[in-house]
Enzyme design. Structure first.
Site, short mmCIF file in Angstrom:
data_model
loop_
_atom_site.label_atom_id
_atom_site.label_comp_id
_atom_site.label_asym_id
_atom_site.label_seq_id
_atom_site.Cartn_x
_atom_site.Cartn_y
_atom_site.Cartn_z
N LYS A 3 0.63 -1.17 -0.17
CA LYS A 3 -0.05 0.12 0.10
C LYS A 3 0.91 1.11 0.13
CE LYS A 3 -3.20 -2.37 3.14
NZ LYS A 3 -3.52 -2.52 4.56
N ASP A 37 7.50 2.86 -2.87
CA ASP A 37 7.83 3.94 -1.91
C ASP A 37 9.18 4.11 -1.46
OD1 ASP A 37 7.91 1.60 -0.45
OD2 ASP A 37 6.24 1.86 0.82
N ASP A 63 14.77 -1.03 0.25
CA ASP A 63 15.43 -1.20 1.49
C ASP A 63 16.38 -2.37 1.03
OD1 ASP A 63 15.60 -1.01 4.38
OD2 ASP A 63 14.18 -2.92 4.52
N ASP A 73 4.04 3.08 6.34
CA ASP A 73 3.36 2.95 7.55
C ASP A 73 4.07 2.30 9.07
OD1 ASP A 73 3.64 0.32 6.53
OD2 ASP A 73 2.32 -0.40 8.06
#
Ligand code: 5GP
Length: 192
Positions: A51, A108, A111, A167
């Site tokens: 998301k 987003d 990593d 988030d």
């Protein structure tokens, strides 16, 4: 704040601001301009990874001055932990086939790189015309595998960040900036 005003979560969520709303806005404008130049005459199809990338996608497409289409893919996330399991699972597949399209995968944050590496492999096997990555954030210190993001917003240190779609336990996605916790004990730190 006056006595009648409710406490503002967005203005005071207990985080240090790492990247401001204005910085994000400026950088996304630049990225959109570059994408607009690069994709002239192409069949641009953005695929956002749910998301976390939904806020970034929403702003980015409004800075791309071209006809385009969008789709979403769902990937298993960290859940309530800040440590990547390294396992990548599709929780929602694409609505439409990307075959023959000029795909731009919108993510987003990079990593470990495992998620994007996995997605690039599956999209390439679906005979796309071209494929590139647009990522808002990159944490190079955490990479386990190198992925080549043609469009990159910001390089950040090895910190667990939230806001602007990202988030912690499903919260903080609505913050217009990228932040880190003031109290490091509030979140379990990602040590890799
Ligand atoms: P990767 O596969 O590159 O290790 O992880 C990619 C996904 O992990 C991102 O799409 C994001 O959902 C999650 N992730 C990685 N780093 C962070 C972080 O600092 N904060 C948050 N909220 N999620 C992160």
């Amino acid at each position: 704040m006056t006595a009648n005003q409710p406490a503002s979560f967005i203005h005071d969520p207990g985080l240090e601001v790492l990247i401001t709303e204005a910085q994000i806005h400026t950088r996304i404008g630049e990225m959109g301009e570059q994408i607009t130049k690069d994709y002239q005459g192409k069949n641009l199809h953005l695929i956002a990874v749910l998301k976390g990338a939904c806020v970034f996608l929403s702003d980015l497409i409004r800075h791309i001055d071209l006809p385009l289409t969008i789709d979403f893919i769902g990937i298993s996330s960290y859940g309530a932990s800040t440590k990547s399991s390294g396992e990548v699972k599709i929780t929602k597949d694409l609505d439409k086939s990307p075959t023959g399209k000029d795909v731009l995968v919108v993510e987003d944050i990079i990593d470990t790189g495992l998620t994007l590496n996995y997605l690039m492999n599956i999209f390439q096997s679906r005979e796309v015309n071209s494929i590139n990555i647009a990522a808002l954030l990159d944490k190079p210190e955490r990479h386990e595998i190198e992925v080549d993001a043609q469009y990159l917003g910001f390089t950040i240190p090895n910190l667990f960040v939230v806001g602007y779609g990202l988030d912690f336990a499903e919260r903080y996605r609505n913050l217009p900036f990228i932040g880190v916790p003031k109290d490091p004990d509030a979140f379990v730190q990602s040590k890799g």
